[in-house]
Structure formats: C-alpha cells, structure tokens
Design a protein around this motif. Structure first.
Motif: not given
Ligand code: SAM
Length: 161
Positions: A9-11, A35-39, A43-45, A60-63, A79-82, A99-101, A114-116
C-alpha cells in the motif's frame, strides 16, 4: 494488516501520488531540481526519471544500495547523513522533494521529524511540491488533497506557500 500488505500500500500510494503530481500539479514548476530523499534501491528514482523528464534529480542516502540501472551519476548522488548533507541544497529551489525515509519505528521517525519538515520547506521554491511518507508539519507547507486511491494518512502531499 500484514507488513507485506502495508508495504504494497505504501508503494502504491507513492506511485499514485507521483503520477498525480506529474499530471496535475507541475504547472509553472518546469524549472528546479527534484530531491529524492532516501534513494534506497532506486525504484522511486527510476519512476521520477520517467515521469518528470527535464528535471535534474539529486538523490540522497547514507550508502549506495541502488540497482546499477537506477544509480544517479556521481554529481547527482549525495552520500551521508541526509540531515547534514542536504544542508548544501536548502536553497536549491527544488520543484519537487520526495522523502521516503520513514522506518515504522515511532521513536526513530520522531527524530527524523525534528529536521525533515524544515529541510523540505527550505529546499523548495515557492509553489514547489513536497511528498512524504511522514507528515511534514511546517508553516510554509500547505497540505494538499490526495488522489482518491490513497487513504488519508498513508502518504502526504504539500505545496510550499
Ligand atoms: C525506504 S528506503 C527508500 C526506498 C526508495 N524509495 C526506493 O525506491 O528504493 C529509505 C532509504 O533512506 C535511507 N535513509 C533513511 N534515513 C536516512 C538518513 N537520515 N540519512 C541518510 N539516508 C537515510 C536508507 O538508507 C534507505 O536506503
């Protein structure tokens, strides 16, 4: 509801909302990046690339965990903490922020919230659209109606005032 049903349902909500936005909410927003917050897997990208042609998409993603076919060019991948990395984009004049985080853990999501909202509001141009799996309460973000297929509270759309 099983987590599988919830995931589907989320997707589905995410896809229906992005289609709805591309069809009905992008007038006047031809300029400005997305801006795609959470790559994630990307799939969403991939969907954003198909449905919002002409926009630069910065992800953006941490990895890197994305499929090779859905991994942005290095200049569009941060790459890093968003919370920290995205500060460089707060004046990006984005047309769309997605944003899908959300994690499903209320305590972790509370920290993200607190920041998004501030990040999304600051990154958007006036009239730009924010889409999020978490609610973004911010005075500059006006909630928008969801497409009929999406249940209230499952996903959220805002327009920057
Ligand atoms: C639910 S997934 C996103 C799925 C994406 N929509 C897709 O199509 O695959 C969330 C992603 O956000 C990243 N993420 C979540 N919070 C983060 C943060 N504070 N900083 C960096 N990356 C973050 C996670 O590493 C994860 O890969």
């Amino acid at each position: 509801m099983s987590r599988l049903d919830s995931f589907i349902r989320r997707l589905t909500a995410q896809r229906d909302i992005l289609n709805h936005i591309s069809e009905t909410m992008m007038d006047g927003l031809e300029a400005g990046p997305i801006l795609e917050i959470g790559l994630g897997n990307g799939r969403t990208y991939s969907h954003l690339r198909e449905h919002f042609p002409g926009h630069r998409i910065i992800a953006f993603d941490r990895a890197i965990g994305s499929h090779a076919s859905s991994t942005p060019e290095p200049g569009d991948l941060v790459i890093g903490e968003i919370r920290e990395t995205a500060q460089a984009y707060v004046s990006a004049g984005a047309a769309l922020v997605h944003a899908d985080i959300g994690t499903g853990y209320p305590d972790k999501d509370a920290v993200t919230l607190t920041w998004l909202p501030q990040l999304a509001a600051a990154s958007l141009r006036s009239g730009g659209v924010a889409v999020s799996g978490l609610p973004l309460e911010h005075p500059d973000l006006a909630p928008q109606p969801l497409p009929a297929s999406v249940r209230e509270g499952r996903y959220f759309i805002y327009r920057k005032r």
